[in-house]
Design an enzyme around this catalytic site. Structure first.
Site, PDB file in Angstrom:
ATOM      1  N   HIS A 131       0.878  -1.343  -0.088  1.00  0.00           N
ATOM      2  CA  HIS A 131       0.078  -0.087   0.084  1.00  0.00           C
ATOM      3  C   HIS A 131       0.922   1.149  -0.068  1.00  0.00           C
ATOM      4  CE1 HIS A 131      -3.239  -2.558   1.062  1.00  0.00           C
ATOM      5  NE2 HIS A 131      -4.074  -1.501   0.792  1.00  0.00           N
TER       6      HIS A 131
ATOM      7  N   LYS B  40      -0.787   4.969   4.522  1.00  0.00           N
ATOM      8  CA  LYS B  40      -1.918   3.928   5.328  1.00  0.00           C
ATOM      9  C   LYS B  40      -1.650   3.886   6.737  1.00  0.00           C
ATOM     10  CE  LYS B  40      -4.305  -0.536   4.501  1.00  0.00           C
ATOM     11  NZ  LYS B  40      -5.453   0.322   5.012  1.00  0.00           N
TER      12      LYS B  40
HETATM   13  N1  NAI Z   1     -12.973  -0.767   1.719  1.00  0.00           N
HETATM   14  C1  NAI Z   1     -12.283  -0.482   0.799  1.00  0.00           C
HETATM   15  O1  NAI Z   1     -12.559  -0.649  -0.477  1.00  0.00           O
HETATM   16  C2  NAI Z   1     -11.331   0.692   1.038  1.00  0.00           C
HETATM   17  C3  NAI Z   1     -11.503   1.122   2.285  1.00  0.00           C
HETATM   18  N2  NAI Z   1     -10.169   2.152   2.758  1.00  0.00           N
HETATM   19  C4  NAI Z   1     -10.380   2.652   4.020  1.00  0.00           C
HETATM   20  O2  NAI Z   1     -10.777   3.693   4.440  1.00  0.00           O
HETATM   21  C5  NAI Z   1     -10.328   4.571   5.306  1.00  0.00           C
HETATM   22  C6  NAI Z   1      -9.927   6.021   4.846  1.00  0.00           C
HETATM   23  O3  NAI Z   1      -8.945   5.812   3.629  1.00  0.00           O
HETATM   24  P1  NAI Z   1      -8.308   7.046   2.924  1.00  0.00           P
HETATM   25  O4  NAI Z   1      -9.213   7.915   2.471  1.00  0.00           O
HETATM   26  O5  NAI Z   1      -7.167   6.526   2.553  1.00  0.00           O
HETATM   27  O6  NAI Z   1      -7.666   7.913   4.568  1.00  0.00           O
HETATM   28  P2  NAI Z   1      -7.622   9.399   4.681  1.00  0.00           P
HETATM   29  O7  NAI Z   1      -6.750   9.521   5.801  1.00  0.00           O
HETATM   30  O8  NAI Z   1      -7.194  10.161   3.282  1.00  0.00           O
HETATM   31  O9  NAI Z   1      -9.003   9.831   4.933  1.00  0.00           O
HETATM   32  C7  NAI Z   1      -9.595   9.877   6.212  1.00  0.00           C
HETATM   33  C8  NAI Z   1     -10.668  11.053   6.434  1.00  0.00           C
HETATM   34  O10 NAI Z   1     -11.517  10.831   7.392  1.00  0.00           O
HETATM   35  C9  NAI Z   1     -11.425  11.973   8.201  1.00  0.00           C
HETATM   36  N3  NAI Z   1     -12.190  11.763   9.216  1.00  0.00           N
HETATM   37  C10 NAI Z   1     -11.516  11.246  10.539  1.00  0.00           C
HETATM   38  N4  NAI Z   1     -12.303  11.176  11.564  1.00  0.00           N
HETATM   39  C11 NAI Z   1     -13.522  11.608  11.254  1.00  0.00           C
HETATM   40  C12 NAI Z   1     -14.849  11.776  11.657  1.00  0.00           C
HETATM   41  N5  NAI Z   1     -14.960  11.486  12.982  1.00  0.00           N
HETATM   42  N6  NAI Z   1     -15.900  12.358  10.870  1.00  0.00           N
HETATM   43  C13 NAI Z   1     -15.439  12.466   9.632  1.00  0.00           C
HETATM   44  N7  NAI Z   1     -14.492  12.455   9.006  1.00  0.00           N
HETATM   45  C14 NAI Z   1     -13.400  12.131   9.687  1.00  0.00           C
HETATM   46  C15 NAI Z   1     -10.089  12.435   8.324  1.00  0.00           C
HETATM   47  O11 NAI Z   1      -9.876  13.911   8.681  1.00  0.00           O
HETATM   48  C16 NAI Z   1      -9.820  12.234   6.585  1.00  0.00           C
HETATM   49  O12 NAI Z   1      -9.948  13.292   6.066  1.00  0.00           O
HETATM   50  C17 NAI Z   1      -8.937   3.664   6.073  1.00  0.00           C
HETATM   51  O13 NAI Z   1      -9.526   2.690   6.874  1.00  0.00           O
HETATM   52  C18 NAI Z   1      -8.949   2.671   4.597  1.00  0.00           C
HETATM   53  O14 NAI Z   1      -8.205   1.603   5.024  1.00  0.00           O
HETATM   54  C19 NAI Z   1      -9.646   2.895   1.827  1.00  0.00           C
HETATM   55  C20 NAI Z   1      -9.731   2.328   0.337  1.00  0.00           C
HETATM   56  C21 NAI Z   1     -10.642   1.478  -0.051  1.00  0.00           C
HETATM   57  O1  LIG Z   2      -6.333   2.311   3.116  1.00  0.00           O
HETATM   58  C1  LIG Z   2      -6.279   2.030   1.879  1.00  0.00           C
HETATM   59  O2  LIG Z   2      -5.900   2.618   0.948  1.00  0.00           O
HETATM   60  C2  LIG Z   2      -7.107   0.962   1.641  1.00  0.00           C
HETATM   61  N1  LIG Z   2      -7.579   0.067   2.584  1.00  0.00           N
HETATM   62  C3  LIG Z   2      -8.486  -1.236   2.572  1.00  0.00           C
HETATM   63  C4  LIG Z   2      -7.606  -2.313   3.244  1.00  0.00           C
HETATM   64  O3  LIG Z   2      -7.245  -2.082   4.511  1.00  0.00           O
HETATM   65  O4  LIG Z   2      -7.800  -3.340   2.847  1.00  0.00           O
HETATM   66  C5  LIG Z   2      -9.005  -1.323   1.122  1.00  0.00           C
HETATM   67  C6  LIG Z   2      -7.745  -1.202   0.104  1.00  0.00           C
HETATM   68  O5  LIG Z   2      -6.593  -2.143   0.392  1.00  0.00           O
HETATM   69  C7  LIG Z   2      -7.111   0.170   0.322  1.00  0.00           C
END
Ligand code: NAI
Ligand SMILES: O=C(O)C1=N[C@H](C(=O)O)C[C@H](O)C1
Length: 250
Positions: free
Chosen positions: A135, A139
């Site tokens: 990643h 992350k």
């Molecule tokens: N299931 C999937 O397919 C995917 C899951 N993810 C997951 O999604 C999450 C976010 O990933 P990213 O966008 O890369 O992280 P990021 O750090 O870019 O975004 C997270 C955002 O949430 C905000 N935040 C934190 N606490 C909050 C609250 N209480 N209320 C509203 N906003 C709040 C932060 O300020 C930040 O802007 C991670 O856990 C990541 O692993 C990411 C990509 C794909």
């Molecule tokens: O943090 C990410 O970027 C992602 N988070 C998810 C995970 O922890 O599996 C999904 C994807 O891998 C991207």
């Protein structure tokens, strides 16, 4: 036909910002709120949000979901950090709001869901299996939620098939050299500038290996899964874990 009223939590984050654009572009959905850290959750009620897309952090997700479930707002959750204890806590909240649906998807990309499925199917036929997830360096959690889920599915398939423990003669190792142990499956986490989200499941048997690899090259890879989740969660009360339950993978 009235549009489904959708809010995004974590709307200024990497995936959240992409989700805002995807919801805005969907003809059958209306973006009613795009909230970031510090914004008031009451906005969800004031704007009549029917579904929340939760893309924040492992530290924030439980409080956000507690609010949504208490107010009967369905949720599609991509945020990672799920443990048995957290799932039990969420199920307790849902029991008091039985019409509310929550989808938790460790990965919204179709290719990643298929990677998990293929790996689960292959697991019983190979003596050895290890996972390498790779990643971007921003992350916050390791291993990835996808890798943990993949390892759990593989371990369950091996247990159901009566597979022997994996062969491994290691008696001395530096800390971490053999990866994290997730239900007996070694998981190795790489964090590297230039990457987004990638995973290899390497299976090994007598004289052969099989590698199942998936690459998310852009956050757009997660959007069809998020939109599918939003449309389906409103008629799926209770907890659904994994996007595969909303796909016809049989
Ligand atoms: N299931 C999937 O397919 C995917 C899951 N993810 C997951 O999604 C999450 C976010 O990933 P990213 O966008 O890369 O992280 P990021 O750090 O870019 O975004 C997270 C955002 O949430 C905000 N935040 C934190 N606490 C909050 C609250 N209480 N209320 C509203 N906003 C709040 C932060 O300020 C930040 O802007 C991670 O856990 C990541 O692993 C990411 C990509 C794909
Ligand atoms: O943090 C990410 O970027 C992602 N988070 C998810 C995970 O922890 O599996 C999904 C994807 O891998 C991207």
């Amino acid at each position: 036909m009235s549009k489904l009223r959708v809010a995004v939590l974590g709307a200024r984050g990497r995936i959240g910002a992409e989700a805002v654009r995807a919801v805005e572009a969907a003809d059958d959905l209306e973006l009613v709120a795009a909230l970031g850290r510090g914004d008031k959750l009451e906005t969800l009620v004031e704007t009549g949000a029917q579904v929340v897309v939760e893309l924040t952090t492992p530290a924030s997700v439980m409080g956000n979901l507690d609010f949504c479930v208490r107010h009967g707002i369905h949720a599609v959750v991509g945020t990672t950090g799920w443990t048995d204890e957290r799932l039990a806590q969420l199920n307790t909240s849902l029991a008091a709001s039985p019409e509310t649906g929550v989808l938790i998807a460790p990965n919204f990309s179709i290719g990643a869901v298929l990677t998990m499925k293929f790996s689960e199917t292959a697991a019983r036929y190979f003596e050895s299996v290890e996972i390498v997830e790779l990643h971007h360096p921003n992350k916050v959690d390791a291993p990835s939620g996808t890798a943990v889920r993949t390892a759990q599915l593989i371990a369950a398939a091996r247990a159901a098939a009566g597979s022997a423990p994996q062969p491994d003669a290691t008696v001395t190792a530096l800390d971490g050299a053999r990866g994290a142990d997730v239900d007996g499956v070694p998981v190795h986490s790489v964090r590297l500038r230039g990457l987004l989200a990638h995973q290899e499941v390497i299976l090994g048997g007598e004289g052969e290996t099989l590698t199942v690899r998936h690459d998310s090259l852009h956050h757009s890879s997660f959007m069809p899964g998020i939109l599918l989740g939003v449309r389906r969660v409103v008629s799926a009360p209770g907890l659904t874990f994994g996007l595969e339950h909303f796909l016809d993978l049989s």
